[in-house]
Write a protein that holds these residues in place. Sequence first.
Motif: not given
Length: 135
Positions: A15-19, A61-67, A3-5, A25-27
Motif C-alpha cells: 500500500p505505501p508503494g502504490i501511494a 494487509q494490501l488495503n484493497t478490495s480485490y486481488i 505496475n505488476k507486483i 489501484r486499478e493501474e
Amino acid sequence: MYNKINAAEVQSKIPPGIAASKLNREEVFITTKIPCDHWDGGVEPMNASMAEYYISADLSQLNTSYIDLMLLHHPGMPNDCWGYPVVDKWPCPDSLRSGNRAATADEWRESWRALEVALQRGMVRAIGLSDFRSE
C-alpha cells in the motif's frame, strides 16, 4: 515504473508503494500466493480454511478490495525442502525440511473451491496454481 507486483510475503509494504507511485489501484496488478503449509504461525497442509484465511488476510494487509491474481503455491511434500523434493544431488539442510505431510487431493480440491468462491464474490479477479507439477 513497475505496475505488476508479486506481493507474496511482503503484503504490508505494497500500500505505501502504490501511494508513493501516484498510480490508481486499478493501474496496478497485484499477485499473491497462499503458501502450502504455513498458516498463521502453525504448520499444516493446505486446506480450505487456510485458503479463506489468506485471502482475507491479504486483502486486509494490501488495503484493497480485490486481488488481481491469487495463486495456490506449490503442493509441498512430506519432508520436502521448502516445497522442493529432497534429492541426493541437492541435499536439504534440516532447518528447511518441513517434516509435514502433504495435502491430500481432497484438501487441494477444497482449497481450489475456496478460491472459486472468492472469485465469484469479487474478492479476487483471477485464480491459478504456482509450482505444481503435471503429475
